[in-house]
Design an enzyme around this catalytic site. Structure first.
Site, short mmCIF file in Angstrom:
data_model
loop_
_atom_site.label_atom_id
_atom_site.label_comp_id
_atom_site.label_asym_id
_atom_site.label_seq_id
_atom_site.Cartn_x
_atom_site.Cartn_y
_atom_site.Cartn_z
N CYS A 1 11.58 31.19 27.64
CA CYS A 1 11.82 32.61 27.44
C CYS A 1 12.16 33.34 28.73
O CYS A 1 11.87 32.86 29.83
CB CYS A 1 10.59 33.25 26.78
SG CYS A 1 11.02 34.77 25.92
N ASP B 1 -0.60 34.85 22.25
CA ASP B 1 -0.36 35.08 23.68
C ASP B 1 -1.61 35.75 24.26
O ASP B 1 -2.40 36.36 23.53
CB ASP B 1 0.87 35.99 23.84
CG ASP B 1 1.31 36.15 25.29
OD1 ASP B 1 0.90 35.34 26.14
OD2 ASP B 1 2.07 37.11 25.56
O1 LIG Z 1 8.56 38.23 29.92
C1 LIG Z 1 8.49 39.46 29.84
O2 LIG Z 1 8.85 40.18 30.78
C2 LIG Z 1 7.96 40.10 28.61
C3 LIG Z 1 8.06 41.46 28.47
C4 LIG Z 1 7.59 42.08 27.34
C5 LIG Z 1 7.01 41.33 26.32
C6 LIG Z 1 6.89 39.96 26.44
C7 LIG Z 1 7.36 39.33 27.57
N1 LIG Z 1 7.23 37.97 27.75
C8 LIG Z 1 6.68 37.03 26.82
O3 LIG Z 1 5.32 36.82 27.04
C9 LIG Z 1 4.96 35.49 26.66
C10 LIG Z 1 4.14 34.83 27.73
O4 LIG Z 1 4.83 34.73 28.94
P1 LIG Z 1 4.26 33.90 30.21
O5 LIG Z 1 4.64 32.47 29.98
O6 LIG Z 1 2.79 34.09 30.29
O7 LIG Z 1 4.98 34.46 31.37
C11 LIG Z 1 6.29 34.81 26.37
O8 LIG Z 1 6.56 34.80 24.98
C12 LIG Z 1 7.27 35.66 27.05
O9 LIG Z 1 8.52 35.58 26.49
#
Ligand SMILES: O=C(O)c1ccccc1N[C@@H]1O[C@H](COP(=O)(O)O)[C@@H](O)[C@H]1O
Length: 214
Positions: free
Chosen positions: A9, A132
């Site tokens: 992502c 998450d």
């Molecule tokens: O990545 C971002 O900036 C973000 C912004 C707003 C909502 C979600 C976002 N990210 C998502 O969060 C999870 C976990 O990310 P991480 O691996 O802990 O960095 C994932 O689904 C991201 O796409």
């Protein structure tokens, strides 16, 4: 055992989309949220999504989106799914699913078992739940901060329907996360970056390799 699905992502360049696809990602994600260092606009999403083969799912990450915002994203024809990563209610998630005809994911912010149980309310209203870590009150972002939650909270939980795990995953911990949770889909963003918003192609490759070995 079937192969785990992997979502990389927060992609924002053609090179890193290519790296994710080559490494075996089944899903690629694009963050459409102005406060994020990973924000990409609708035109960028259209161009980046076009690089991936048709069988790779393309997920747009949004936070409490308006219908106008979703109209613009849907009009790109680039996305196969929307990941709702804000405080969208069950009713709002169901309405988005009905109106836009895309697969809808609901991110569930987890700190305690109560948060996991609350996800049951979305059964039937969305196509996938994504567990998450809950970010602290006042945090800049509701996700993408590399925070993890206590994965043992998911042990023995019968999640109603397709689901995935995200939050603070990296090459160093993903095997343990899969072992504890049994997640069928693994989602990563900051764990494959060299700095916020800067994806690292080597980290993408080693992360996917570790997941595919689980
Ligand atoms: O990545 C971002 O900036 C973000 C912004 C707003 C909502 C979600 C976002 N990210 C998502 O969060 C999870 C976990 O990310 P991480 O691996 O802990 O960095 C994932 O689904 C991201 O796409």
């Amino acid at each position: 055992m079937s192969r785990l699905a992997i979502k990389i992502c927060g992609l924002s360049t053609a090179d890193t989309v290519g790296a994710a696809v080559r490494a075996g990602a089944s899903h690629i994600g694009f963050v459409h949220f102005l406060k994020s260092p990973r924000h990409v606009d609708a035109d960028q999403i259209r161009a980046l999504a076009a690089i991936a083969p048709a069988d790779v799912e393309r997920v747009g990450v949004v936070v409490d989106p308006t219908d106008e915002m979703l109209d613009e994203l849907a009009a790109t024809g680039a996305l196969t799914a929307l990941q709702l990563h804000g405080k969208e209610s069950v009713q709002r998630a169901a309405a988005i699913r009905h109106r836009f005809g895309l697969s809808v994911w609901k991110a569930i912010s987890v700190k305690t078992r109560v948060d996991i149980d609350a996800a049951n309310a979305y059964a039937g209203a969305v196509d996938r739940l994504l567990f998450d870590a809950k970010t602290p009150d006042g945090a800049a972002l509701p996700g993408g901060m590399g925070l993890r939650f206590d994965w043992t909270l998911l042990r023995g939980v019968a999640v109603p329907g397709p689901w995935g795990l995200s939050g603070g995953l990296s090459v160093d911990n993903v095997a343990e996360a899969v072992r504890i949770t049994g997640a069928p889909l693994i989602d990563v963003s900051s764990g494959v970056e060299s700095a916020p918003g800067i994806k690292d192609m080597d980290k993408i490759a080693t992360f996917c390799k570790a997941v595919l070995q689980c």
